[in-house]
Design an enzyme around this catalytic site. Structure first.
Site, mmCIF file in Angstrom:
data_model
loop_
_atom_site.group_PDB
_atom_site.id
_atom_site.type_symbol
_atom_site.label_atom_id
_atom_site.label_comp_id
_atom_site.label_asym_id
_atom_site.label_seq_id
_atom_site.Cartn_x
_atom_site.Cartn_y
_atom_site.Cartn_z
ATOM 1 N N LYS A 13 5.667 -4.300 -0.570
ATOM 2 C CA LYS A 13 5.191 -5.659 -0.258
ATOM 3 C C LYS A 13 5.426 -6.610 -1.424
ATOM 4 C CE LYS A 13 0.923 -4.356 0.437
ATOM 5 N NZ LYS A 13 1.059 -2.914 0.142
ATOM 6 N N ARG A 88 -6.632 -7.018 5.488
ATOM 7 C CA ARG A 88 -6.671 -5.546 5.539
ATOM 8 C C ARG A 88 -7.734 -5.044 6.492
ATOM 9 N NH1 ARG A 88 -4.395 -2.979 0.188
ATOM 10 N NH2 ARG A 88 -3.687 -4.884 -0.770
ATOM 11 N N ARG A 127 6.040 3.993 -10.328
ATOM 12 C CA ARG A 127 5.984 2.534 -10.557
ATOM 13 C C ARG A 127 5.520 2.211 -11.973
ATOM 14 N NH1 ARG A 127 2.664 -1.300 -6.642
ATOM 15 N NH2 ARG A 127 0.986 0.148 -7.136
ATOM 16 N N ARG A 160 -0.241 1.289 -13.357
ATOM 17 C CA ARG A 160 -1.455 0.697 -12.791
ATOM 18 C C ARG A 160 -2.557 1.751 -12.683
ATOM 19 N NH1 ARG A 160 -0.310 -2.946 -7.488
ATOM 20 N NH2 ARG A 160 -1.953 -1.656 -6.610
ATOM 21 N N ARG A 171 -6.001 5.545 -1.057
ATOM 22 C CA ARG A 171 -5.565 4.224 -0.562
ATOM 23 C C ARG A 171 -4.836 4.365 0.770
ATOM 24 N NH1 ARG A 171 -2.371 2.903 -5.700
ATOM 25 N NH2 ARG A 171 -1.498 1.108 -4.576
HETATM 26 P P1 AP5 Z 1 5.659 -2.479 -4.637
HETATM 27 O O1 AP5 Z 1 6.523 -3.601 -4.216
HETATM 28 O O2 AP5 Z 1 4.847 -2.615 -5.874
HETATM 29 O O3 AP5 Z 1 4.751 -1.978 -3.400
HETATM 30 P P2 AP5 Z 1 3.465 -2.643 -2.754
HETATM 31 O O4 AP5 Z 1 3.560 -2.490 -1.288
HETATM 32 O O5 AP5 Z 1 3.226 -4.011 -3.303
HETATM 33 O O6 AP5 Z 1 2.363 -1.604 -3.273
HETATM 34 P P3 AP5 Z 1 0.909 -1.884 -3.876
HETATM 35 O O7 AP5 Z 1 0.488 -0.605 -4.540
HETATM 36 O O8 AP5 Z 1 0.865 -3.120 -4.692
HETATM 37 O O9 AP5 Z 1 0.093 -2.070 -2.564
HETATM 38 P P4 AP5 Z 1 -1.417 -2.003 -2.414
HETATM 39 O O10 AP5 Z 1 -1.608 -2.595 -1.083
HETATM 40 O O11 AP5 Z 1 -1.964 -0.637 -2.596
HETATM 41 O O12 AP5 Z 1 -1.977 -2.798 -3.691
HETATM 42 P P5 AP5 Z 1 -2.501 -4.281 -3.898
HETATM 43 O O13 AP5 Z 1 -2.159 -4.708 -5.261
HETATM 44 O O14 AP5 Z 1 -2.139 -5.138 -2.762
HETATM 45 O O15 AP5 Z 1 6.629 -1.197 -4.765
HETATM 46 C C1 AP5 Z 1 6.111 0.067 -5.187
HETATM 47 C C2 AP5 Z 1 7.173 0.784 -6.053
HETATM 48 O O16 AP5 Z 1 8.321 1.072 -5.247
HETATM 49 C C3 AP5 Z 1 7.700 -0.038 -7.245
HETATM 50 O O17 AP5 Z 1 7.937 0.831 -8.299
HETATM 51 C C4 AP5 Z 1 9.016 -0.642 -6.724
HETATM 52 O O18 AP5 Z 1 9.941 -0.861 -7.780
HETATM 53 C C5 AP5 Z 1 9.492 0.458 -5.769
HETATM 54 N N1 AP5 Z 1 10.245 -0.044 -4.629
HETATM 55 C C6 AP5 Z 1 9.927 -1.098 -3.834
HETATM 56 N N2 AP5 Z 1 10.830 -1.230 -2.828
HETATM 57 C C7 AP5 Z 1 11.738 -0.210 -2.991
HETATM 58 C C8 AP5 Z 1 12.893 0.212 -2.263
HETATM 59 N N3 AP5 Z 1 13.332 -0.450 -1.159
HETATM 60 N N4 AP5 Z 1 13.559 1.296 -2.707
HETATM 61 C C9 AP5 Z 1 13.131 1.980 -3.805
HETATM 62 N N5 AP5 Z 1 12.045 1.623 -4.536
HETATM 63 C C10 AP5 Z 1 11.354 0.550 -4.132
HETATM 64 O O19 AP5 Z 1 -4.075 -4.032 -3.841
HETATM 65 C C11 AP5 Z 1 -4.709 -3.272 -4.843
HETATM 66 C C12 AP5 Z 1 -6.165 -3.062 -4.497
HETATM 67 O O20 AP5 Z 1 -6.843 -4.334 -4.439
HETATM 68 C C13 AP5 Z 1 -6.476 -2.417 -3.150
HETATM 69 O O21 AP5 Z 1 -6.416 -1.011 -3.206
HETATM 70 C C14 AP5 Z 1 -7.901 -2.924 -2.882
HETATM 71 O O22 AP5 Z 1 -8.834 -2.212 -3.651
HETATM 72 C C15 AP5 Z 1 -7.837 -4.348 -3.424
HETATM 73 N N6 AP5 Z 1 -7.452 -5.344 -2.408
HETATM 74 C C16 AP5 Z 1 -6.298 -6.072 -2.369
HETATM 75 N N7 AP5 Z 1 -6.270 -6.867 -1.296
HETATM 76 C C17 AP5 Z 1 -7.442 -6.656 -0.638
HETATM 77 C C18 AP5 Z 1 -7.995 -7.157 0.562
HETATM 78 N N8 AP5 Z 1 -7.329 -8.046 1.326
HETATM 79 N N9 AP5 Z 1 -9.206 -6.695 0.954
HETATM 80 C C19 AP5 Z 1 -9.894 -5.804 0.212
HETATM 81 N N10 AP5 Z 1 -9.426 -5.273 -0.933
HETATM 82 C C20 AP5 Z 1 -8.201 -5.682 -1.356
HETATM 83 MG MG MG Z 2 1.771 -4.940 -4.528
#
Ligand code: AP5
Ligand code: MG
Length: 217
Positions: A13, A88, A127, A160, A171
């Protein structure tokens, strides 16, 4: 463009949202980043958020809608946004509809990036992120050795707190239990587009942009 990018942890994402936001000239609004900024403040609230993030649980819907209302009200969101990581839960999806209605707008589309769990484990297990400019890397790109630095700003990249294997699995479980059922909200509105998230970042980006264009008429 007002677009939501959804998908499991590690689906890509963030990687794709940064590129799409640049292409469309709108801000990338990541609720995960907003929460990590709150943690950096070191306040009581920041400490509570840090605990929630570290164990992979969701922050409360009440806090999330307040955070989002404040962010979407900023002037840079007037011409649109790429929203990453929100909603979410069903309640968050309804809150977003209500916020947009007040602003007199609606979403153009929601794009769901789909990848198998073993791909997620590989992507998140390797990552590395830049704590300064939030750029995202993978050890397949930059190597595993300590001391790798961000290509954009030169800061040492870090792992992270929630990218430990047991937390990644938690997660994924929370995604299945609390977020996947919410997708029906957008299916019913005819706004959900599924995108295959396997393959290179360029391939996924091309699929996302062509679907968004189709949805936008
Ligand atoms: P990356 O692009 O970082 O993936 P991502 O989908 O953004 O993964 P996240 O871990 O950020 O998602 P998340 O939903 O768990 O965390 P968030 O920060 O939103 O890619 C991942 C890796 O793969 C990287 O190394 C990248 O280089 C690689 N990659 C990407 N595409 C690739 C490809 N095509 N081929 C090969 N490699 C690739 O949320 C964190 C926390 O915040 C949550 O757990 C929760 O506690 C809280 N939170 C956030 N939003 C809310 C909400 N709306 N409600 C409640 N709690 C929330
Ligand atoms: Mg992310």
């Amino acid at each position: 463009m007002r677009v939501v990018i959804m998908g499991a942890p590690g689906a890509g994402k963030g990687t794709q949202s940064v590129r799409l936001a640049r292409t469309w000239g709108v801000p990338h609004v990541s609720t995960g980043e907003l929460l990590r900024e709150t943690v950096k403040l070191g306040s009581d609230l920041g400490r509570r958020v840090k605990e929630t993030l570290a164990c992979g649980r969701l922050v409360s819907d009440e806090m999330m809608v307040d955070l989002l209302r404040e962010r979407l009200a900023r002037p840079d969101c007037r011409s649109g946004f790429v929203l990453d990581g929100y909603p979410r839960t069903q309640r968050q999806a309804e809150d977003l509809d209500a916020l947009l209605a007040v602003m007199g707008s609606t979403l153009d589309c929601t794009l769901l990036i789909e990848v198998p769990d073993d791909t997620v484990l590989h992507r998140l297990g390797g990552r590395r992120t830049c704590p300064s400019c939030q750029a995202v890397y993978h050890v397949d790109q930059i190597g595993k050795r300590d001391g790798a630095v961000c290509e954009r700003c030169g800061t040492a990249v870090t792992i992270r707190d929630d990218d430990e294997e047991s937390t990644i699995r938690r997660r994924l479980q929370i995604y299945d239990e609390q977020t996947r059922p919410m997708l029906d909200h957008y299916r019913r509105q005819g706004k959900l587009k599924n995108v295959d998230g396997r393959g290179t970042p360029d391939e996924v980006y091309d699929r996302l942009t062509s679907l968004a264009q189709m949805a936008n008429g």
